[in-house]
Enzyme design. Sequence first.
Site, PDB file in Angstrom:
ATOM      1  N   ARG A 236       1.628   1.944  -3.596  1.00 60.37           N
ATOM      2  CA  ARG A 236       0.774   2.051  -4.020  1.00 60.37           C
ATOM      3  C   ARG A 236       0.486   3.766  -3.713  1.00 60.37           C
ATOM      4  NH1 ARG A 236      -3.851  -1.840  -3.254  1.00 60.37           N
ATOM      5  NH2 ARG A 236      -4.579   0.600  -5.245  1.00 60.37           N
TER       6      ARG A 236
ATOM      7  N   TYR B  85       0.785  -1.333  -0.193  1.00 57.42           N
ATOM      8  CA  TYR B  85      -0.037  -0.186   0.070  1.00 57.42           C
ATOM      9  C   TYR B  85       1.323   1.092  -0.158  1.00 57.42           C
ATOM     10  CZ  TYR B  85      -4.919  -2.732   0.023  1.00 57.42           C
ATOM     11  OH  TYR B  85      -5.219  -3.690  -0.349  1.00 57.42           O
TER      12      TYR B  85
ATOM     13  N   CYS C 237     -10.127  -0.481  16.822  1.00 59.25           N
ATOM     14  CA  CYS C 237     -11.244   0.241  17.447  1.00 59.25           C
ATOM     15  C   CYS C 237     -11.771   1.274  15.989  1.00 59.25           C
ATOM     16  CB  CYS C 237     -10.779   1.513  18.269  1.00 59.25           C
ATOM     17  SG  CYS C 237      -9.484   2.490  17.572  1.00 59.25           S
TER      18      CYS C 237
ATOM     19  N   CYS D  41      -7.423   2.169  12.493  1.00 60.65           N
ATOM     20  CA  CYS D  41      -7.324   1.088  12.900  1.00 60.65           C
ATOM     21  C   CYS D  41      -8.114   0.464  12.733  1.00 60.65           C
ATOM     22  CB  CYS D  41      -7.344   1.462  14.641  1.00 60.65           C
ATOM     23  SG  CYS D  41      -7.396   0.766  15.572  1.00 60.65           S
TER      24      CYS D  41
ATOM     25  N   HIS E  88     -14.544   1.675  -2.314  1.00 61.07           N
ATOM     26  CA  HIS E  88     -14.244   0.386  -1.781  1.00 61.07           C
ATOM     27  C   HIS E  88     -13.045   1.215  -1.135  1.00 61.07           C
ATOM     28  CE1 HIS E  88     -14.998  -2.702  -4.721  1.00 61.07           C
ATOM     29  NE2 HIS E  88     -15.944  -2.161  -3.963  1.00 61.07           N
TER      30      HIS E  88
HETATM   31  P1  OAD Z   1     -10.922  -3.922 -13.214  1.00 58.93           P
HETATM   32  O1  OAD Z   1      -9.161  -3.608 -12.698  1.00 58.93           O
HETATM   33  O2  OAD Z   1     -11.216  -5.388 -12.719  1.00 58.93           O
HETATM   34  O3  OAD Z   1     -11.164  -3.694 -14.608  1.00 58.93           O
HETATM   35  C1  OAD Z   1     -10.938  -2.648 -15.183  1.00 58.93           C
HETATM   36  C2  OAD Z   1     -11.860  -2.147 -16.849  1.00 58.93           C
HETATM   37  O4  OAD Z   1     -11.099  -1.310 -16.824  1.00 58.93           O
HETATM   38  C3  OAD Z   1     -11.603  -3.633 -17.413  1.00 58.93           C
HETATM   39  O5  OAD Z   1     -12.860  -3.971 -17.638  1.00 58.93           O
HETATM   40  C4  OAD Z   1     -10.808  -2.968 -18.302  1.00 58.93           C
HETATM   41  O6  OAD Z   1     -11.294  -3.749 -19.889  1.00 58.93           O
HETATM   42  C5  OAD Z   1     -10.983  -1.334 -18.348  1.00 58.93           C
HETATM   43  N1  OAD Z   1      -9.980  -0.843 -18.750  1.00 58.93           N
HETATM   44  C6  OAD Z   1      -8.930  -0.236 -19.284  1.00 58.93           C
HETATM   45  N2  OAD Z   1      -8.385   0.624 -19.514  1.00 58.93           N
HETATM   46  C7  OAD Z   1      -9.504   1.511 -19.758  1.00 58.93           C
HETATM   47  C8  OAD Z   1      -9.488   2.868 -19.896  1.00 58.93           C
HETATM   48  N3  OAD Z   1      -8.207   3.399 -21.017  1.00 58.93           N
HETATM   49  N4  OAD Z   1     -10.266   3.020 -20.100  1.00 58.93           N
HETATM   50  C9  OAD Z   1     -11.242   2.630 -19.851  1.00 58.93           C
HETATM   51  N5  OAD Z   1     -11.209   1.447 -19.571  1.00 58.93           N
HETATM   52  C10 OAD Z   1     -10.141   0.439 -19.074  1.00 58.93           C
HETATM   53  O7  OAD Z   1     -11.011  -2.920 -11.789  1.00 58.93           O
HETATM   54  P2  OAD Z   1     -12.531  -2.843 -11.840  1.00 58.93           P
HETATM   55  O8  OAD Z   1     -13.910  -2.747 -11.998  1.00 58.93           O
HETATM   56  O9  OAD Z   1     -12.542  -1.241 -11.094  1.00 58.93           O
HETATM   57  O10 OAD Z   1     -10.893  -3.563  -5.032  1.00 58.93           O
HETATM   58  O11 OAD Z   1     -11.705  -3.239 -10.223  1.00 58.93           O
HETATM   59  C11 OAD Z   1     -13.156  -3.847  -8.980  1.00 58.93           C
HETATM   60  C12 OAD Z   1     -12.381  -3.552  -7.772  1.00 58.93           C
HETATM   61  O12 OAD Z   1     -11.836  -4.692  -7.844  1.00 58.93           O
HETATM   62  C13 OAD Z   1     -11.915  -2.549  -7.196  1.00 58.93           C
HETATM   63  O13 OAD Z   1     -11.943  -1.911  -6.927  1.00 58.93           O
HETATM   64  C14 OAD Z   1     -10.434  -3.647  -6.548  1.00 58.93           C
HETATM   65  C15 OAD Z   1     -10.263  -4.652  -6.745  1.00 58.93           C
HETATM   66  O14 OAD Z   1     -10.482  -5.713  -5.880  1.00 58.93           O
HETATM   67  C16 OAD Z   1     -10.531  -2.753  -4.229  1.00 58.93           C
HETATM   68  O15 OAD Z   1      -9.132  -2.817  -4.019  1.00 58.93           O
HETATM   69  C17 OAD Z   1     -11.602  -3.118  -2.861  1.00 58.93           C
END
Ligand code: OAD
Length: 286
Positions: free
Chosen positions: A83, A80, A145, A142, A134
């Site tokens: 990131r 983290y 707590c 924490c 998210h």
């Molecule tokens: P993903 O990595 O699952 O999906 C990214 C999406 O963005 C895919 O559908 C790609 O096709 C699309 N993509 C890639 N480049 C792009 C661009 N330039 N413009 C538009 N679209 C593009 O990410 P999320 O759907 O955000 O959770 O993932 C959901 C959650 O899963 C995240 O918030 C994270 C992860 O585990 C947590 O961290 C809690």
Amino acid sequence: MLATLTLVIAPSLAATDLEIVGYCRSYVVRVLVITGAGVSAESGIPTFRGKDGYWRNLDPIKLATAEAFARDPELVWKWYRERRQHIHNVQPNAGHEAIARLAQRAGEFLLVTQNVDDLHERAGMAKTEMVQIHGDIFLTKCSHCDFSYAGRGGSPEPPDASAVEPESGRLGSIAPTSESDGNLPRCPECNSLLRPGVVWFGEPLPARETQRVENYLQRDSCGVVIVAGTTATFGYIIDWALRASRRGGQLIEVNPEETPLSRFATRLVREPAAVALPRIVDQLIN
Ligand code: OAD
């Protein structure tokens, strides 16, 4: 009702690209935008799934669960912190800026982002019109707590003694407490380990943020719903998009690839968000 971070299994669906045509200005009155990692991809932040995504080479079970943190908090914090540092060094792109512009022109607006970065905010989105469902990678909370500490606007490190605000003095005890803690921060209230303020797999979504989405959806339907840069892996993302557009609102998906939401979209824009969103927003507000 609390939603939890669980996967929804969706069938593979065929979809056709549709032209954006015949936009009616009155649609812009009430808008919901839902974003995912793809919106920050062109700023240089990797997505989670896909060929260069985090989950291609890293195991989420080792990095993004409460069990992983209990087992190896140093490893989790390292990931983290890296990131945080990376996000700190990149800039919002034209997609983030277009969404912030749309927010200023819409009668009512809510952005629900799954992204834990701060790029929407840095592009000008007001926190009052945005839900980070998210969590927030710059929040430190924490593991036991309710204590939490909002990051220092992009600080790569968890807070330490140097982060103490003179008037509060509250954070003085966040510094590492023993040799074996390494540089892991501890809670000033209960001495438990502090952790990043993000939602991990198996954890419930933040109740207050979920309620803000529910309130927005219950008040009225939306004329325009834009879902950009997400695989729509989680059932609540699809649910919110469909409920918001339930009375004939446009459901616009911006994603180079097909997702489980594609079959429901009234418009499919198979382009990168930083290219498509500025154009779509121009069309909506002009
Ligand atoms: P993903 O990595 O699952 O999906 C990214 C999406 O963005 C895919 O559908 C790609 O096709 C699309 N993509 C890639 N480049 C792009 C661009 N330039 N413009 C538009 N679209 C593009 O990410 P999320 O759907 O955000 O959770 O993932 C959901 C959650 O899963 C995240 O918030 C994270 C992860 O585990 C947590 O961290 C809690």
